[in-house]
Design a protein around this motif. Structure first.
Motif, PDB file in Angstrom:
ATOM      1  N   PHE A  66      -7.300 -22.027  -2.788  1.00 31.40           N
ATOM      2  CA  PHE A  66      -7.323 -22.956  -3.925  1.00 31.40           C
ATOM      3  C   PHE A  66      -8.461 -23.850  -3.449  1.00 31.40           C
ATOM      4  O   PHE A  66      -8.509 -24.703  -3.060  1.00 31.40           O
ATOM      5  CB  PHE A  66      -5.961 -23.786  -3.490  1.00 31.40           C
TER       6      PHE A  66
ATOM      7  N   THR B  41      -3.234 -12.528 -12.709  1.00 27.67           N
ATOM      8  CA  THR B  41      -2.440 -11.343 -12.486  1.00 27.67           C
ATOM      9  C   THR B  41      -2.982 -10.290 -13.637  1.00 27.67           C
ATOM     10  O   THR B  41      -2.294 -10.070 -14.733  1.00 27.67           O
ATOM     11  CB  THR B  41      -0.957 -11.740 -13.031  1.00 27.67           C
TER      12      THR B  41
ATOM     13  N   TYR C 243      -2.057 -21.135   3.475  1.00 24.48           N
ATOM     14  CA  TYR C 243      -3.286 -22.041   3.782  1.00 24.48           C
ATOM     15  C   TYR C 243      -4.201 -21.426   4.765  1.00 24.48           C
ATOM     16  O   TYR C 243      -5.403 -21.745   4.453  1.00 24.48           O
ATOM     17  CB  TYR C 243      -2.304 -23.278   4.517  1.00 24.48           C
TER      18      TYR C 243
ATOM     19  N   ASN D 281      -5.504  -7.874  -1.151  1.00 23.72           N
ATOM     20  CA  ASN D 281      -5.061  -9.337  -0.778  1.00 23.72           C
ATOM     21  C   ASN D 281      -5.888 -10.380  -1.269  1.00 23.72           C
ATOM     22  O   ASN D 281      -6.653 -11.285  -0.794  1.00 23.72           O
ATOM     23  CB  ASN D 281      -5.069  -9.688   0.996  1.00 23.72           C
TER      24      ASN D 281
ATOM     25  N   GLY E  38      -6.133 -15.253  -5.803  1.00 29.15           N
ATOM     26  CA  GLY E  38      -5.014 -14.460  -6.344  1.00 29.15           C
ATOM     27  C   GLY E  38      -3.975 -15.316  -6.804  1.00 29.15           C
ATOM     28  O   GLY E  38      -2.840 -15.037  -6.577  1.00 29.15           O
ATOM     29  N   ARG E  39      -4.360 -16.450  -7.392  1.00 30.93           N
ATOM     30  CA  ARG E  39      -3.164 -17.494  -7.700  1.00 30.93           C
ATOM     31  C   ARG E  39      -2.365 -16.730  -8.678  1.00 30.93           C
ATOM     32  O   ARG E  39      -3.027 -16.440  -9.925  1.00 30.93           O
ATOM     33  CB  ARG E  39      -3.814 -18.706  -7.968  1.00 30.93           C
ATOM     34  N   PRO E  40      -1.232 -16.850  -8.889  1.00 23.81           N
ATOM     35  CA  PRO E  40      -0.388 -15.990  -9.870  1.00 23.81           C
ATOM     36  C   PRO E  40      -0.180 -16.494 -11.236  1.00 23.81           C
ATOM     37  O   PRO E  40      -0.089 -15.624 -11.972  1.00 23.81           O
ATOM     38  CB  PRO E  40       0.981 -15.902  -9.010  1.00 23.81           C
TER      39      PRO E  40
ATOM     40  N   PHE F  59      -5.646 -13.030  -2.538  1.00 24.00           N
ATOM     41  CA  PHE F  59      -5.403 -14.676  -2.348  1.00 24.00           C
ATOM     42  C   PHE F  59      -6.149 -15.090  -1.011  1.00 24.00           C
ATOM     43  O   PHE F  59      -6.167 -16.271  -0.832  1.00 24.00           O
ATOM     44  CB  PHE F  59      -3.784 -14.931  -1.989  1.00 24.00           C
ATOM     45  N   ILE F  60      -6.610 -14.017  -0.301  1.00 25.51           N
ATOM     46  CA  ILE F  60      -7.496 -14.653   0.649  1.00 25.51           C
ATOM     47  C   ILE F  60      -9.036 -14.617   0.181  1.00 25.51           C
ATOM     48  O   ILE F  60      -9.572 -13.781  -0.084  1.00 25.51           O
ATOM     49  CB  ILE F  60      -7.422 -13.430   1.753  1.00 25.51           C
TER      50      ILE F  60
ATOM     51  N   PHE G  45       2.274 -12.325  -3.400  1.00 28.05           N
ATOM     52  CA  PHE G  45       1.655 -13.445  -3.205  1.00 28.05           C
ATOM     53  C   PHE G  45       2.556 -14.321  -2.082  1.00 28.05           C
ATOM     54  O   PHE G  45       3.511 -14.558  -2.221  1.00 28.05           O
ATOM     55  CB  PHE G  45       1.592 -14.047  -4.510  1.00 28.05           C
TER      56      PHE G  45
ATOM     57  N   CYS H 193      -7.831 -20.315   2.009  1.00 32.46           N
ATOM     58  CA  CYS H 193      -6.682 -20.669   1.460  1.00 32.46           C
ATOM     59  C   CYS H 193      -6.659 -20.194   0.077  1.00 32.46           C
ATOM     60  O   CYS H 193      -5.289 -19.948  -0.579  1.00 32.46           O
ATOM     61  CB  CYS H 193      -6.118 -21.961   1.580  1.00 32.46           C
TER      62      CYS H 193
ATOM     63  N   TYR I  62      -1.383  -6.284  -8.650  1.00 33.43           N
ATOM     64  CA  TYR I  62      -1.535  -7.430  -8.333  1.00 33.43           C
ATOM     65  C   TYR I  62      -2.571  -7.151  -7.196  1.00 33.43           C
ATOM     66  O   TYR I  62      -3.363  -7.903  -6.778  1.00 33.43           O
ATOM     67  CB  TYR I  62      -0.411  -8.402  -7.846  1.00 33.43           C
ATOM     68  N   GLN I  63      -2.087  -6.524  -6.290  1.00 32.21           N
ATOM     69  CA  GLN I  63      -3.000  -6.147  -4.995  1.00 32.21           C
ATOM     70  C   GLN I  63      -4.062  -5.163  -5.193  1.00 32.21           C
ATOM     71  O   GLN I  63      -4.795  -5.164  -4.153  1.00 32.21           O
ATOM     72  CB  GLN I  63      -1.889  -5.477  -3.997  1.00 32.21           C
TER      73      GLN I  63
ATOM     74  N   TYR J 227      -5.816 -18.153   6.479  1.00 34.88           N
ATOM     75  CA  TYR J 227      -6.012 -16.722   6.641  1.00 34.88           C
ATOM     76  C   TYR J 227      -7.124 -16.252   7.448  1.00 34.88           C
ATOM     77  O   TYR J 227      -7.294 -15.078   7.375  1.00 34.88           O
ATOM     78  CB  TYR J 227      -6.117 -16.186   5.271  1.00 34.88           C
TER      79      TYR J 227
END
Lengths: 45, 592
Positions: free
Chosen positions: B241, B410, A14, B364, B404-406, B366-367, A9, B239, B431-432, A16
């Protein structure tokens, strides 16, 4: 950040926009936190 | 009664999406408008700047942007013979607080309801016969049609800069869009966002199975955008979030990024934050609102007189304030009479978590943005023949994973220990290469005689007012619907090559601790009959014509979509009725 590094992670990178279209490619950069990165901060002594 | 403030033309209760839209429209018409907001004023630059907006612990886990249950909450029970207890930590839904309301923390999934959703009772009865519907189901037509709302959906999408692919422009089907959507007058203002790997894979598998996948309509900007009010939004950076967070990047449509900058420049608009309206005041006839009473942050009580009152708080707070103010007859499920509190609904959400071979798949996760993803609409509303299945309703479904906020995301395969070395190993391995769409199956929830809101007989808030009490459970129709949809959803992940899938069906009893969505609807519904609705088709109160009630509280039942597009379209529709009809001749707009 040990946990973040372990799973891959990248924290709050911020932006991507350069990677959203790179499908099935592992993101290459190390994590950044809301406090920045330890190696961006000068040592105290 | 508190000290009296100077009279205004309009007082707006709650400055979220609908309050902001209505305040702008009425200030633009030249009226003197004041908005009173229970929570704090919120600005992007000072409240959630990029420097710390992405704090998962602070915002996602500790709920900083939401209403604190210590300030006010609701009581909850499943069945009418149970004793309701107060909710002390939010679970199934996340009530907003502060300027911008739910528009600050929403996903920005910007859907339109189907044309048949607005005439649901008539449509289903004609197609399947009245006997096909459960006896205690209380669904109704809305009193407004899709065609009437279309220009208002359009206004909201152009206000927001919605990113999407049209599926039907003026009756012509468009490749790559949702073929089931009602005709739209023009395409979305922005093209869809680019899709990450997992979302793209879902779209391909769905297409291979014969479905028509399309990008989810999104209030996350695919490019810089200037809206018709001259407010500019920046491109989304994926991002991750977004949902549960404020956007530090001015990239997610919210009242702050679309309408408030234009509204606060109007000299005939003022606002008071940290001030809670405790009552809508009526004159001695009970047929006319004279304004509101509110309490400021210092505990001082004030009276704000106004000619027109707009109630635009979060859905259930609208219902509570009507009950507390004695406006409209309270719903009684025993006698099936009264209107305020009836037809309360939420949503029927489920998910499929899937695990792929980590040596072959890197998602990925988190993207992402909060309204990203690929969806199908084949199983929504009445887009398919329900005859063989024995239920009504449906929902869209999609790989719409937002992050993909941990702390939150998860996923590990079933059987993994909940902590320790084996858990860490499983998190690292998956995770991935795991997929967790979140609200992947977005099912409707139709209304029932024993699902409603009233005032709690025991628990009170800090002003000694009764809390709103929710009585809600899932009925067999929704459970059947969810089973059918979740199984269909899983077939797509199977086709993508998942090596393991976990189907997380939604089951009864309704669990107020498990997150679904914040889509509480109904309780002060619109309709054509004052005997079964609190509002007429223009969201005007039947009993008090100088009161309009905006928000999802007006939905007679909930559809299989996120509600905000429809909530905002109805706000524009009501604003248009006030500007073009009511102001010329203030009074009841419908003779029922």
């Amino acid at each position: 950040m040990v946990g973040w590094k372990m799973i891959g992670f990248p924290g709050i990178r911020y932006d991507y926009r350069d990677w959203v279209g790179r499908h099935n490619e592992r993101y290459p950069h190390p994590p950044v936190s809301i406090a920045g990165r330890a190696d961006w901060t000068p040592a105290k002594s | 009664m508190g000290r009296k403030l100077p009279r205004k033309d309009v007082v707006i209760i709650g400055l979220g999406w609908t309050g902001s839209i209505m305040a702008y429209e009425l200030a633009d018409a030249g009226l003197d408008v004041i908005a009173i907001e229970r929570g704090p004023w919120r600005n992007t630059a000072t409240d959630y700047p990029p420097g710390y907006a992405a704090d998962e612990l602070r915002y996602r886990i500790r709920h900083e942007l939401f209403l604190s249950p210590s300030q006010t909450t609701f009581t909850f029970r499943n069945k009418m013979d149970q004793t309701a207890l107060p909710i002390r930590s939010w679970g199934a839904f996340m009530p907003p607080n502060g300027v911008g309301g739910g528009g600050v923390h929403w996903n920005a999934e910007t859907w339109r309801f189907l044309p048949s959703d607005f005439v649901l009772k008539t449509h289903l009865t004609e197609r399947y016969g009245a006997a096909f519907l459960p006896e205690d189901m209380t669904i109704q037509d809305w009193g407004v049609t899709y065609d009437e709302l279309e220009p208002h959906y359009d206004r909201f999408e152009y206000l927001c800069g919605t990113s999407g692919q049209a599926g039907n422009v003026k009756g012509t089907l468009m490749e790559g869009g949702n073929p089931f959507e009602g005709p739209r007058s023009r395409p979305y203002p922005n093209p869809p966002q680019e899709q990450p790997f997992g979302h793209t894979l879902f779209g391909k598998a769905a297409r291979d199975l014969g479905y028509k996948p399309f990008p989810q309509p999104s209030g996350n900007m695919s490019r810089p955008y200037q809206n018709p009010l001259g407010v500019r939004l920046g491109p989304c950076t994926y991002c991750g979030f977004c949902e549960w967070f404020g956007c530090g990047n001015y990239s997610k449509a919210s009242p702050q990024t679309t309408v408030l900058p234009a509204l606060v420049r109007k000299p005939n608009f003022t606002a008071r934050d940290n001030s809670e309206v405790t009552r809508i005041n009526l004159d001695s006839s009970g047929k006319r609102a004279t304004g509101v009473t509110f309490v400021d942050a210092a505990g001082e009580e004030w009276e704000q007189p106004a000619d027109l009152v707009v109630l635009s708080a979060f859905a259930i707070f609208n219902v509570q304030l009507l009950l507390l103010s004695g406006i409209g007859k309270a719903y009684d499920p025993e006698t099936n009479t009264g209107v305020v509190g009836r037809n309360f609904t939420h949503q029927t959400i489920s998910d499929v978590v899937s695990f792929f071979d980590p040596t072959k798949f890197v998602f990925n996760p988190f993207i992402a943005s909060a309204a990203i993803g690929m969806c199908i609409d084949e199983f929504n509303g009445d887009n398919f023949d329900h005859g063989p299945h024995g239920f009504v309703g449906g929902g869209y479904m999609g790989q719409i994973q937002t992050n993909g906020r941990p702390i939150e995301t998860t996923p590990v395969p079933p059987g993994t220990p909940l902590w320790g070395a084996q858990w860490k190993k499983a998190v690292k391995e998956n995770y991935q290469s795991a997929m967790k769409p979140g609200t992947g199956v977005h099912g409707s929830m139709y209304s029932y005689r024993d699902v409603y809101v009233d005032l709690d007989p025991t628990y009170t808030d800090r002003f000694n007012r009764p809390l709103a009490r929710i009585t809600m459970d899932f009925h067999d129709n929704e459970i059947k619907q969810n089973k059918f949809l979740t199984d269909k959803f899983a077939e797509i992940f199977q086709a993508m090559g998942a090596r393991q899938m976990v189907k997380e069906y939604r089951k009864a009893p309704y669990d107020v601790t498990k997150y679904q969505t914040t889509h509480l609807c109904g309780g002060a519904i619109m309709g054509s009959d004052p005997g079964t609705s609190a509002l007429n088709r223009y969201l005007q109160n039947w009993d008090v014509p100088n009161l309009f009630v905006l928000g999802a509280s007006a939905f007679p039942q909930n559809a299989g979509y996120n509600p905000t597009g429809t909530v905002a379209a109805l706000a524009y529709w009501a604003a248009d009725a006030i500007r073009s009809k009511y102001l010329k001749n203030p009074g009841q707009l419908i003779n029922a």
